[in-house]
Design an enzyme around this catalytic site. Structure first.
Site, PDB file in Angstrom:
ATOM      1  N   HIS A   1       0.496  -1.254   0.083  1.00 18.13           N
ATOM      2  CA  HIS A   1      -0.010   0.106  -0.306  1.00 18.13           C
ATOM      3  C   HIS A   1       0.807   1.222   0.228  1.00 18.13           C
ATOM      4  CE1 HIS A   1      -2.972  -2.698   2.345  1.00 18.13           C
ATOM      5  NE2 HIS A   1      -2.857  -3.184   0.663  1.00 18.13           N
TER       6      HIS A   1
ATOM      7  N   GLU B   1      -8.358  -7.238 -18.195  1.00 15.35           N
ATOM      8  CA  GLU B   1      -7.411  -7.318 -16.742  1.00 15.35           C
ATOM      9  C   GLU B   1      -7.386  -9.461 -17.326  1.00 15.35           C
ATOM     10  OE1 GLU B   1      -6.860  -4.395 -14.310  1.00 15.35           O
ATOM     11  OE2 GLU B   1      -9.125  -5.058 -14.138  1.00 15.35           O
TER      12      GLU B   1
ATOM     13  N   CYS C   1      -4.642   1.893 -19.812  1.00 10.00           N
ATOM     14  CA  CYS C   1      -3.887   2.121 -18.372  1.00 10.00           C
ATOM     15  C   CYS C   1      -3.335   1.449 -17.496  1.00 10.00           C
ATOM     16  CB  CYS C   1      -5.572   2.350 -17.630  1.00 10.00           C
ATOM     17  SG  CYS C   1      -6.419   1.083 -17.035  1.00 10.00           S
TER      18      CYS C   1
ATOM     19  N   ARG D   1       3.067 -10.054 -11.321  1.00  8.45           N
ATOM     20  CA  ARG D   1       3.918  -8.922 -11.068  1.00  8.45           C
ATOM     21  C   ARG D   1       4.030  -8.639 -10.250  1.00  8.45           C
ATOM     22  NH1 ARG D   1      -1.806  -5.477 -11.161  1.00  8.45           N
ATOM     23  NH2 ARG D   1      -0.545  -3.723 -10.205  1.00  8.45           N
TER      24      ARG D   1
HETATM   25  C1  PEP Z   1      -3.977  -2.997 -14.313  1.00 10.40           C
HETATM   26  O1  PEP Z   1      -3.653  -3.796 -13.960  1.00 10.40           O
HETATM   27  O2  PEP Z   1      -3.159  -2.629 -15.100  1.00 10.40           O
HETATM   28  C2  PEP Z   1      -4.576  -1.554 -13.886  1.00 10.40           C
HETATM   29  C3  PEP Z   1      -3.868  -0.457 -14.349  1.00 10.40           C
HETATM   30  O3  PEP Z   1      -4.983  -1.804 -12.324  1.00 10.40           O
HETATM   31  P1  PEP Z   1      -4.130  -1.827 -11.118  1.00 10.40           P
HETATM   32  O4  PEP Z   1      -3.066  -2.082 -11.624  1.00 10.40           O
HETATM   33  O5  PEP Z   1      -4.377  -1.035  -9.949  1.00 10.40           O
HETATM   34  O6  PEP Z   1      -4.169  -3.713 -10.623  1.00 10.40           O
HETATM   35 MG    MG Z   2      -5.600  -4.659 -12.303  1.00 16.88          MG
END
Ligand code: PEP
Ligand code: MG
Length: 748
Positions: free
Chosen positions: A363, A605, A676, A639
């Site tokens: 966070h 996603e 995004c 990730r």
């Molecule tokens: C993503 O998964 O690319 C995204 C923009 O959402 P977050 O990084 O908040 O999971």
């Molecule tokens: Mg995401």
């Protein structure tokens, strides 16, 4: 423990203190100490080894070994008996050293004639500083009392080393906290920063490790522990509702009332330590155990004890976490870890953040990213190495921290900062220009946000709008569920600040690494593939409806864009849309104004959504590719996992081909599409995305300049041709070819 022994130990500490009080330089002090210890323990040899650097020990003073070996004899961590004591942070007590495992013969010291060996780690609150050794010719094992006495002395030595008592002309070692240190870490947020250390929890300095009035010291300890107990009880009464918090505090209380802990500290005082030094001694023991234990439960408990000891030290020394010190110029926050709420309190006053723990997806990292403050996580043991006010440079490109850098490093680093500043100026000059490529395509560049503090960047960065507003940050930084009225007030302010620019609000995306402190954690075997985002929203529609209501009320008749995260199939989108319709109907019935226009989008996603029925693309108002998640699922590479995170290139031909497929599906139904994820903010990636038809990108505000600058210099038709050629040649990634093309544009 026998009274006689305690008196002896106290006498020795008394003599040590007298030795320290003189005007002597560091080396003379060390020599006196080894002499005193050898004499009072009736041993021929006493030697002190201190760390020269992180893994080399140096003989710094000796009574009994060859004088000429001082500062000449060195050993690596783990090497020989001395190296073993330091590495394992345990006592070695043997009547027959040459036969002991790990013994290494050092002719320069004349060591072979000494049979018994007692080595004690010199450590302060878990930080290894060196080794104290006594040796004797007679083959005997040292008694438990002798070991204990030497442990107490080692504790005092550690304090003195920390206070710099062995520094000075002809000193045994330069001050530990004055050497330059390079700490490799992991980048949590890119960027470079130079400034001064601000310790989130400053180290407590104990300037009086030895005390000769045990009655008085015991009284001080008892008083401090009483105060500690009271404050723990107070914490407990304040945390009535939160079960988990209560559990932690209950453990604190258990320790605060622990007779064993108290007795050990009282014994330490009896043997001549001050109350503070006694607390630290027991804390060091716990820290060592913590570092050696594999049992997560025990580690947690020991870390609770560690926290409690810190509190007790603050009470005893009067050094609160609020020391009254002022933030230095260009503060760079250094901490073991920090919560998002605390980080927000510092806000943009910080130039950089360096954490010992933390993770890229924590966070705190999310907040640091939102505030665009360079962040390094996993930076060694920086809270031990750094002192408040130290000069520090954070290289959030390479993932390196330079603590107290020497002139050469500092000047190279400043060149880097200057180059970046120059580039920023160049970007500022095109802020009002469109992101138009040489072939005439205009790419819409938007920014990602999540805090009110981000909104000023909307004007400053040249972003067209907010392509992703991560609403979960407001939920993560609180310790209880925000109320609808609070959310609606916040969203109103966001829309007010954005004026006529579009803001795409993403509904609550929790689960996986984003765990709300007030929600029962789910023990899931694989949280990234678990109960998260829209899955939580649909299973707990109350929270989703509350958020939708807050958004509708904030819009108050203005246009509104909302998107749902992590939609994996058409039915999920339909169900979410039904919730929106229900909420709209309710709001209308209550007489609230409805938005002028309402767009409902979905984040793509998971690969599955790319293959959804045509109806999905027809029904959704827009699609936004969440590349961070999409990439991790496409390559099956977590990730958050440093080992695999960078293994697969975003410009891998397979991934680009997959993205092209999504572009084509959206084109068939004329569905608006944007991207995004973090990759949208990387200029070369953004260029390739634009070339394959992704003409709306959302990124960190600081990336807009670099992305726009590159797009304006390139021809997307040419880039597409470069990609095609690389693909035809069977390249795994198009990166090298595109980079070559980009370099050629720079030379024009
Ligand atoms: C993503 O998964 O690319 C995204 C923009 O959402 P977050 O990084 O908040 O999971
Ligand atoms: Mg995401």
């Amino acid at each position: 423990m026998a009274m006689g022994f305690e008196t002896e130990s106290r006498k020795l500490l008394g003599r040590l203190r007298d030795a320290m009080a003189g005007e002597d330089a560091g080396q003379a002090r060390l020599n006196k100490i080894t002499h005193l210890i050898a004499t009072s323990m009736g041993c021929e040899v006493c030697s002190i080894y201190l760390f020269r650097d992180a893994d080399t020990l140096e003989l710094c003073a000796t009574e009994g070994l060859n004088e000429a070996a001082v500062h000449e004899t060195r050993m690596k961590l783990g090497e020989g008996l001395v190296g073993r004591v330091a590495k394992k942070r345990t006592v070695i007590n043997t009547p027959n050293a040459p036969q002991a495992p790990g013994f290494r013969f050092m002719p320069e010291t004349g060591e072979e004639i000494f049979s018994s060996f007692l080595g004690i780690p010199v450590q302060r609150i878990g930080e290894s500083l060196g080794v104290l050794v006594v040796q004797s010719k007679s083959a005997r094992e040292f008694s438990a009392d002798e070991v204990y006495a030497l442990e107490v002395v080692a504790m005092v030595l550690a304090e003195m080393t920390e206070l710099g008592a062995f520094v000075g002309e002809g000193a045994a070692m330069s001050a530990r906290h004055s050497q330059p240190v390079l700490l490799p870490g992991t980048v949590g947020q890119e960027g470079v920063a130079e400034g001064h250390v601000w310790l989130h929890e400053p180290r407590v300095v104990v300037s009086n490790p030895i005390a000769d009035d045990p009655v008085r010291e015991t009284e001080r300890l008892v008083e401090a522990v009483d105060k500690l107990r009271l404050s723990v009880d107070e914490m407990l009464s304040m945390a009535v509702a939160d079960k988990e918090q209560r559990q932690v505090i209950e453990t604190y209380r258990m320790f605060a009332n622990s007779k064993g802990w108290m007795r050990r500290m009282q014994d330490d005082i009896q043997s001549g330590l001050s109350a503070e030094a006694a607390v630290e001694k027991e804390q060091s023991v716990a820290q060592t155990r913590m570092s050696q234990s594999n049992d997560p439960y025990l580690r947690e408990r020991l870390s609770d004890l560690d926290d409690l000891s810190n509190r007790l030290l603050r009470i005893l020394t009067g050094q609160g976490s609020d020391t009254g010190a002022e933030l230095p110029v260009d503060p760079i926050l250094v901490a073991r870890n920090i919560g998002p709420a605390e980080l927000l309190e510092y806000g943009r006053s910080l130039k950089g953040i360096v954490l010992e723990n933390g993770s890229v997806g924590s966070h705190a990292a999310i907040v640091a990213r939102a505030l665009a403050i360079p962040l390094i996580v996993h930076a060694g043991r920086i809270t031990n190495d750094a002192l408040n006010g130290d000069h520090i440079m954070v290289d959030g490109e390479q993932g390196i921290v330079h603590l107290r850098p020497d002139d050469m490093v500092a000047s190279a680093f400043r060149d880097k900062i200057a180059m970046q500043a120059e580039a920023q100026e160049r970007y500022a000059s095109i802020i009002d220009q469109p992101a138009q490529s040489k072939c005439g395509t205009i790419v819409s560049l938007n920014m990602n946000a999540g805090l009110m503090a981000d909104l000023p960047s909307l004007q400053g960065s040249g972003a067209e709008g907010v392509g992703l507003f991560r609403t979960e940050l407001q939920f993560l930084v609180r310790n209880k569920m925000p109320k609808r009225s609070e959310l609606s007030a916040l969203y109103t302010r966001v829309l007010d600040a954005a004026g006529d620019k579009r803001v795409v609000f993403r509904t609550l995306d929790i689960g996986s690494d984003k765990v709300l402190p007030y929600m029962k954690p789910n023990d899931e075997p694989n949280p990234a593939l678990g109960w998260r985002a829209i899955r939580v929203g649909l299973d707990k529609p109350g929270v989703m409806q509350m958020q939708l209501q807050a958004l509708l009320r904030a819009a108050n008749g203005r246009p509104l864009s909302v998107m749902f995260p992590f939609v994996a199939q058409l039915e999920e989108f339909r169900a979410a849309r039904r919730e929106v319709d229900k909420t709209l109907a309710r709001e209308a019935k209550l007489g609230h104004k409805l938005p002028a226009t309402l767009e409902i989008g979905a984040m793509l996603e998971t690969p599955s959504l790319a293959f959804a029925p045509r109806q999905f693309f027809e029904q959704v108002d827009f699609v936004s590719i969440g590349g961070n998640d999409l990439k991790q699922f496409f390559f099956a590479a977590d990730r958050e996992n440093e080992r695999v995170r960078r293994r697969y290139d975003t410009l891998n031909v397979s991934f680009l081909t997959f993205l092209e497929g999504i572009v084509a599906r959206c084109a068939e139904t004329e569905t608006a599409l944007s991207f995004c994820g973090e990759d949208a903010g990387r200029p070369v990636e953004a260029l390739c995305f634009a070339a394959i038809g992704l003409h709306s990108l959302s990124m960190r505000p600081a990336s807009i300049g670099p992305v726009k600058s590159l797009l304006r210099r390139c021809n997307l038709d040419d880039v597409r041709a470069v990609i095609e050629k690389a693909r035809a040649r069977g390249e795994m990634s198009v990166r090298a070819d595109v980079m070559e093309y980009v370099r050629a544009q720079h030379q024009d």
